[in-house]
Design a protein around this motif. Sequence first.
Motif, short mmCIF file in Angstrom:
data_model
loop_
_atom_site.label_atom_id
_atom_site.label_comp_id
_atom_site.label_asym_id
_atom_site.label_seq_id
_atom_site.Cartn_x
_atom_site.Cartn_y
_atom_site.Cartn_z
N LEU A 122 0.82 -1.22 0.00
CA LEU A 122 0.00 0.00 0.00
C LEU A 122 0.85 1.27 0.00
O LEU A 122 0.33 2.38 0.04
N GLY A 123 2.18 1.11 -0.04
CA GLY A 123 3.07 2.26 -0.10
C GLY A 123 3.38 2.90 1.24
O GLY A 123 4.00 3.96 1.30
N GLU A 124 2.98 2.25 2.34
CA GLU A 124 3.27 2.77 3.68
C GLU A 124 4.52 2.05 4.20
O GLU A 124 4.46 1.17 5.05
N TYR A 125 5.65 2.48 3.66
CA TYR A 125 6.88 1.71 3.82
C TYR A 125 7.40 1.67 5.25
O TYR A 125 7.85 0.62 5.72
N GLN A 126 7.38 2.79 5.96
CA GLN A 126 7.90 2.79 7.32
C GLN A 126 7.05 1.91 8.23
O GLN A 126 7.58 1.18 9.08
N LYS A 127 5.74 1.96 8.05
CA LYS A 127 4.87 1.08 8.85
C LYS A 127 5.16 -0.39 8.52
O LYS A 127 5.13 -1.25 9.40
N GLY A 128 5.43 -0.65 7.25
CA GLY A 128 5.77 -2.01 6.85
C GLY A 128 7.06 -2.47 7.50
O GLY A 128 7.16 -3.61 7.99
N ILE A 129 8.05 -1.59 7.53
CA ILE A 129 9.33 -1.92 8.17
C ILE A 129 9.13 -2.22 9.65
O ILE A 129 9.62 -3.23 10.17
N ASP A 130 8.39 -1.35 10.32
CA ASP A 130 8.18 -1.52 11.76
C ASP A 130 7.45 -2.83 12.06
O ASP A 130 7.80 -3.55 13.01
N MET A 131 6.46 -3.15 11.25
CA MET A 131 5.70 -4.38 11.49
C MET A 131 6.56 -5.61 11.21
O MET A 131 6.54 -6.58 11.98
N LEU A 132 7.31 -5.58 10.13
CA LEU A 132 8.15 -6.73 9.80
C LEU A 132 9.28 -6.92 10.81
O LEU A 132 9.70 -8.05 11.07
N LYS A 133 9.74 -5.85 11.40
CA LYS A 133 10.77 -5.97 12.44
C LYS A 133 10.22 -6.61 13.70
O LYS A 133 10.97 -7.19 14.50
N SER A 134 8.91 -6.50 13.91
CA SER A 134 8.30 -7.12 15.09
C SER A 134 8.03 -8.61 14.88
O SER A 134 7.72 -9.33 15.82
N PHE A 135 8.18 -9.05 13.63
CA PHE A 135 7.98 -10.46 13.29
C PHE A 135 9.27 -11.23 13.51
O PHE A 135 10.36 -10.74 13.23
N SER A 136 9.14 -12.46 14.01
CA SER A 136 10.32 -13.30 14.23
C SER A 136 9.96 -14.75 13.97
O SER A 136 8.92 -15.23 14.43
N ASP A 152 13.62 -3.82 0.69
CA ASP A 152 12.85 -3.18 -0.39
C ASP A 152 12.23 -1.87 0.10
O ASP A 152 12.25 -0.85 -0.61
N ALA A 153 11.66 -1.91 1.30
CA ALA A 153 10.99 -0.72 1.84
C ALA A 153 12.00 0.40 2.09
O ALA A 153 11.72 1.58 1.80
N TYR A 154 13.17 0.05 2.62
CA TYR A 154 14.19 1.08 2.84
C TYR A 154 14.62 1.71 1.51
O TYR A 154 14.84 2.93 1.43
N MET A 155 14.74 0.90 0.48
CA MET A 155 15.14 1.44 -0.82
C MET A 155 14.08 2.40 -1.35
O MET A 155 14.41 3.42 -1.95
N GLU A 156 12.81 2.08 -1.11
CA GLU A 156 11.73 2.97 -1.54
C GLU A 156 11.77 4.29 -0.78
O GLU A 156 11.33 5.32 -1.28
N LEU A 157 12.30 4.25 0.44
CA LEU A 157 12.42 5.47 1.25
C LEU A 157 13.75 6.18 0.99
O LEU A 157 14.09 7.14 1.70
N ASN A 158 14.49 5.72 -0.03
CA ASN A 158 15.79 6.28 -0.38
C ASN A 158 16.80 6.18 0.77
O ASN A 158 17.65 7.05 0.95
N LYS A 159 16.68 5.11 1.53
CA LYS A 159 17.64 4.84 2.60
C LYS A 159 18.49 3.64 2.15
O LYS A 159 18.30 2.51 2.60
N ALA A 160 19.42 3.93 1.23
CA ALA A 160 20.17 2.87 0.58
C ALA A 160 21.03 2.06 1.55
O ALA A 160 21.10 0.83 1.44
N ASP A 161 21.68 2.73 2.48
CA ASP A 161 22.56 2.01 3.41
C ASP A 161 21.77 0.98 4.22
O ASP A 161 22.20 -0.17 4.38
N GLU A 162 20.61 1.41 4.74
CA GLU A 162 19.77 0.49 5.51
C GLU A 162 19.24 -0.62 4.62
O GLU A 162 19.14 -1.78 5.03
N GLY A 163 18.89 -0.27 3.38
CA GLY A 163 18.39 -1.27 2.45
C GLY A 163 19.44 -2.32 2.14
O GLY A 163 19.16 -3.52 2.14
N ILE A 164 20.67 -1.88 1.88
CA ILE A 164 21.76 -2.81 1.57
C ILE A 164 22.02 -3.75 2.74
O ILE A 164 22.18 -4.96 2.56
#
Length: 232
Positions: A122-136, A152-164
């Motif tokens: 849905l394009g809500e990348y930061q929320k997606g990151i936060d939710m996926l980080k809570s998954f284990s 993928d979400a970090y790359m969409e947010l132009n956060k290349a270092d975190e994405g890599i």
Amino acid sequence: MAETKDKATVPQPTKDFDLEKSMHKAEDFFYKNKNVISIAVLAVVVVVGGFFAYNRFVKQPNENKAQEMIFHAQNYFAVDSFKLALNGDGNNYGFIQVADKYGSTKAGNLAKYSAGVCYIRLGEYQKGIDMLKSFSSNDLLLQPTAYGLIGDAYMELNKADEGIESYKKAGHYNDNELTAPVYLFRAGQALERAGKSQDAITIYKEIKEKFPTTNEGREMDKYLARLGDVKN
């Protein structure tokens, strides 16, 4: 003349073990400390009993309920109705409600993953990151996929270092051929775009060596040559 033995080397007779005296000591210890002992025994009984009671009357019913609640959300997810899958339809729970209410269950944990995917779609990348980080999970495919989606979400947010870093984490989670070469390749491409050619070469060589029979592995000579690392 007969030799005399050194008294120091002659074993001295040991005193017989006094069972009755030992029992009296044990009884005295018990009566002096019976309150403490009783509390300790009771604590063990409570802990063990509580564990089984929790599993039977709390954990398993919650697991069953979560399985029921997630069913409709999964159906919406299967037909790409991500908003309904995420938030529910007014009558049935979505992944968010299942994760919030039953997050400690297996179904609730899976709801966190699915909610993260929905947010990203849905394009809500930061929320997606936060939710996926809570998954284990210990699943050899699902957990690295979650890390890759975070990348993928970090790359969409132009956060290349975190994405890599997320791609590398996904690619190095285990050496299965379904996810590892895919996410390592994404890491390599992101490194190229960031102008880190030598780091990209290192990743591409790793893919070539570890996964030579995969689609990514067979393509690595081309990408290495493009960066000036020509096969001899």
